[in-house]
Design a protein around this motif. Structure first.
Motif, mmCIF file in Angstrom:
data_model
loop_
_atom_site.group_PDB
_atom_site.id
_atom_site.type_symbol
_atom_site.label_atom_id
_atom_site.label_comp_id
_atom_site.label_asym_id
_atom_site.label_seq_id
_atom_site.Cartn_x
_atom_site.Cartn_y
_atom_site.Cartn_z
ATOM 1 N N SER A 138 92.192 32.573 22.684
ATOM 2 C CA SER A 138 92.274 31.922 23.981
ATOM 3 C C SER A 138 93.715 31.752 24.428
ATOM 4 N N LYS A 139 93.915 31.797 25.740
ATOM 5 C CA LYS A 139 95.227 31.572 26.323
ATOM 6 C C LYS A 139 95.304 30.200 26.978
ATOM 7 N N VAL A 140 94.440 29.278 26.522
ATOM 8 C CA VAL A 140 94.427 27.935 27.075
ATOM 9 C C VAL A 140 95.786 27.281 26.906
ATOM 10 N N ASP A 141 96.254 26.608 27.932
ATOM 11 C CA ASP A 141 97.558 25.951 27.914
ATOM 12 C C ASP A 141 97.630 24.964 26.751
ATOM 13 N N GLN A 142 98.651 25.074 25.938
ATOM 14 C CA GLN A 142 98.779 24.227 24.750
ATOM 15 C C GLN A 142 99.485 22.902 25.019
ATOM 16 N N HIS A 145 89.102 21.653 32.401
ATOM 17 C CA HIS A 145 87.681 21.699 32.082
ATOM 18 C C HIS A 145 87.428 22.713 30.982
ATOM 19 N N LEU A 146 86.411 22.451 30.161
ATOM 20 C CA LEU A 146 85.921 23.404 29.167
ATOM 21 C C LEU A 146 84.398 23.338 29.150
ATOM 22 N N PHE A 147 83.773 24.499 28.960
ATOM 23 C CA PHE A 147 82.325 24.586 28.811
ATOM 24 C C PHE A 147 81.998 24.677 27.320
ATOM 25 N N ALA A 148 81.248 23.704 26.809
ATOM 26 C CA ALA A 148 80.898 23.683 25.385
ATOM 27 C C ALA A 148 79.567 24.398 25.170
ATOM 28 N N VAL A 149 79.572 25.410 24.283
ATOM 29 C CA VAL A 149 78.346 26.140 23.955
ATOM 30 C C VAL A 149 78.299 26.394 22.449
ATOM 31 N N GLY A 150 77.105 26.292 21.889
ATOM 32 C CA GLY A 150 76.891 26.678 20.502
ATOM 33 C C GLY A 150 76.449 28.127 20.438
ATOM 34 N N THR A 151 76.956 28.880 19.483
ATOM 35 C CA THR A 151 76.676 30.325 19.443
ATOM 36 C C THR A 151 75.987 30.791 18.162
ATOM 37 N N LYS A 152 75.619 29.875 17.286
ATOM 38 C CA LYS A 152 74.970 30.287 16.046
ATOM 39 C C LYS A 152 73.596 30.902 16.335
ATOM 40 N N ASP A 153 73.327 32.063 15.709
ATOM 41 C CA ASP A 153 72.036 32.754 15.798
ATOM 42 C C ASP A 153 71.695 33.242 17.204
ATOM 43 N N LEU A 154 72.683 33.388 18.071
ATOM 44 C CA LEU A 154 72.419 33.914 19.409
ATOM 45 C C LEU A 154 72.221 35.427 19.356
ATOM 46 N N PRO A 155 71.408 35.976 20.251
ATOM 47 C CA PRO A 155 71.298 37.439 20.343
ATOM 48 C C PRO A 155 72.662 38.057 20.650
ATOM 49 N N SER A 178 83.018 37.759 26.636
ATOM 50 C CA SER A 178 83.614 38.314 27.854
ATOM 51 C C SER A 178 84.049 37.193 28.799
ATOM 52 N N GLU A 179 83.236 36.140 28.907
ATOM 53 C CA GLU A 179 83.593 34.974 29.729
ATOM 54 C C GLU A 179 84.901 34.355 29.254
ATOM 55 N N GLU A 180 84.990 34.163 27.939
ATOM 56 C CA GLU A 180 86.183 33.523 27.381
ATOM 57 C C GLU A 180 87.428 34.363 27.611
ATOM 58 N N SER A 181 87.306 35.666 27.442
ATOM 59 C CA SER A 181 88.467 36.541 27.628
ATOM 60 C C SER A 181 88.869 36.646 29.088
ATOM 61 N N THR A 182 87.975 36.275 29.993
ATOM 62 C CA THR A 182 88.268 36.320 31.429
ATOM 63 C C THR A 182 88.794 34.996 31.951
ATOM 64 N N TYR A 183 88.148 33.890 31.567
ATOM 65 C CA TYR A 183 88.464 32.583 32.157
ATOM 66 C C TYR A 183 89.193 31.640 31.197
ATOM 67 N N PHE A 184 89.080 31.857 29.896
ATOM 68 C CA PHE A 184 89.739 31.005 28.901
ATOM 69 C C PHE A 184 89.347 29.535 29.044
ATOM 70 N N ASP A 185 88.070 29.290 29.328
ATOM 71 C CA ASP A 185 87.608 27.913 29.504
ATOM 72 C C ASP A 185 86.329 27.629 28.723
ATOM 73 N N MET A 186 86.122 28.363 27.630
ATOM 74 C CA MET A 186 84.935 28.163 26.804
ATOM 75 C C MET A 186 85.306 27.409 25.521
ATOM 76 N N LEU A 187 84.533 26.404 25.205
ATOM 77 C CA LEU A 187 84.678 25.685 23.940
ATOM 78 C C LEU A 187 83.557 26.168 23.014
ATOM 79 N N ILE A 188 83.900 27.112 22.145
ATOM 80 C CA ILE A 188 82.918 27.785 21.314
ATOM 81 C C ILE A 188 82.647 26.984 20.041
#
Length: 385
Positions: A40-44, A135-145, A154-164
């Motif tokens: 992520s390129k989120v501002d530190q 803002h960050l969008f929180a999503v769980g990714t375990k066992d996802l298709p 792809s969302e994260e690499s585009t917007y850098f606002d995903m909390l994985i």
């Protein structure tokens, strides 16, 4: 000659020893490379005033897109007049060192002012001010298709606002755990004053919220000296409270472990609520001791119940019921909105969610909160039309 060779060997050994030690120090001081599944390129940098934590389902791509294109773009610059601090309620302690909540009369007077204030902003000339909001969008990714995982990447690499949250299976049953994990990651990485938790079907009038929150924060800062010794600084818990909700016994909402009392402990409804940094840190630091109830908003209410310095600010402008209430101009947090509704609100069309047969729709009434009464009698005072 032999003596000379011995000296050369000696000094060479000494040099090698110190040079090797020097290299070791350099290598030890180098930080190990950190591997991130979603770089992520989120501002530190830190010092964020308001952090938006959006709890989102993994496949709700369109909702996240709508938020990015509407209210998440607002609020960083405020063009409104300063919210008058004399209209900010700041709780004081009574003789027994308990915070005194707002009375019904104070709430009524404030709601009249807030309705007039919202109306006056239409033609007002504001002062341009900038605030750090994230803002960050929180999503769980375990066992996802694989296809969903790929889209999130792809969302994260585009917007850098995903909390994985790669070790969390995203489900309603895990919602409270998801909140705890999200708060932990956010507090570890960012320094902020306040956190707004919302769902991905919530629209926020960010500029209105920030403007008022800034006035509250400044007033609290100036009055900080009044809270010393046995009187800790009030900590904000701001939302639309309910104190007489029945405990869910069926469906995905069923509570298997809530046995504290006959109804839920007063809590701010989960469509949107604000917490001060202190309260977020309190939850994170004690997360290993806290019971995770099925509903995350119920859990937060229970977790904060024992703290005596929590300022529970009940605000009818948080339209966060199970369905939208009757449309009002002064609403600032609006739950249960579709992507289309968000774009409508963004364009100034506030009430497009209402149906053609609206008179047949029984929408929840807005209530004030009677903090001086028992919980069962908390919410009987309806806001005047």
């Amino acid at each position: 000659m032999r003596r000379m060779n011995n000296l050369v060997t000696f000094f060479t050994a000494i040099f090698s020893f110190f040079f090797g030690g020097f290299l070791a120090i350099i290598l030890i001081d180098v930080e190990p490379c950190k591997v991130n599944v979603f770089p992520s390129k989120v501002d530190q940098t830190h010092e964020i005033f308001l952090f938006h934590l959006v709890i989102s389902a993994p496949n709700n791509f369109e909702r996240r897109k709508a938020i990015r294109e509407t209210w998440a773009t607002l609020g960083k610059t405020v063009f409104q007049p300063y919210f008058p601090e004399d209209r900010i309620y700041l709780p004081a302690y009574d003789d027994e060192n308990f915070l005194m909540p707002e009375s019904l009369k104070e709430q009524e007077n404030r709601m009249v002012f807030l309705a007039d204030w919202a109306e006056s902003l239409r033609n007002s000339i504001g002062i341009k001010r900038h605030f750090r909001i994230k803002h960050l969008f929180a999503v769980g990714t375990k066992d996802l298709p694989y296809n969903i995982q790929s889209q999130i990447e792809s969302e994260e690499s585009t917007y850098f606002d995903m909390l994985i949250l790669p070790d969390l299976k995203d489900s309603y049953h895990n919602l409270t755990t998801k909140l705890l994990r999200s708060l932990e990651k956010v507090t570890q990485k960012y320094s902020f004053s306040y956190l707004l938790k919302v769902d991905d079907d919530t629209f926020v009038k960010t500029e209105h919220l920030v403007n008022e929150l800034v006035s509250y924060d400044r007033k609290l800062t100036r009055k900080a000296k009044d809270f010393e010794g046995q009187q800790p600084t009030p900590e904000l818990y701001w939302g639309y409270f309910n104190g007489k909700a029945n405990i869910k016994t069926k469906g995905v909402w069923k509570e298997r472990h809530f046995n504290l009392c006959g109804k839920y402990i007063p809590y701010a409804l989960g469509g949107g609520y604000v917490l001060s940094r202190f309260l977020v840190e309190y939850i994170v630091k004690n997360s290993h001791l806290l019971t995770t109830y099925t509903s995350e908003d119920v859990s937060v209410g229970a977790w904060l119940a024992p703290l005596r310095n929590v300022y529970r600010r009940h605000d009818p402008r948080f339209d966060t019921e199970y369905m939208p209430r009757k449309c009002k101009e002064y609403h600032i947090v609006l739950h249960k909105r579709t992507s289309e509704h968000m774009r409508d609100i963004h364009e100034g069309k506030l009430c497009t969610f209402e149906t053609k047969n609206e008179e047949l729709t029984r929408r929840p009434a807005e209530h004030l909160y009677n903090w001086n009464n028992v919980a069962d009698k908390c919410c009987d005072n309806i806001v005047a039309k």
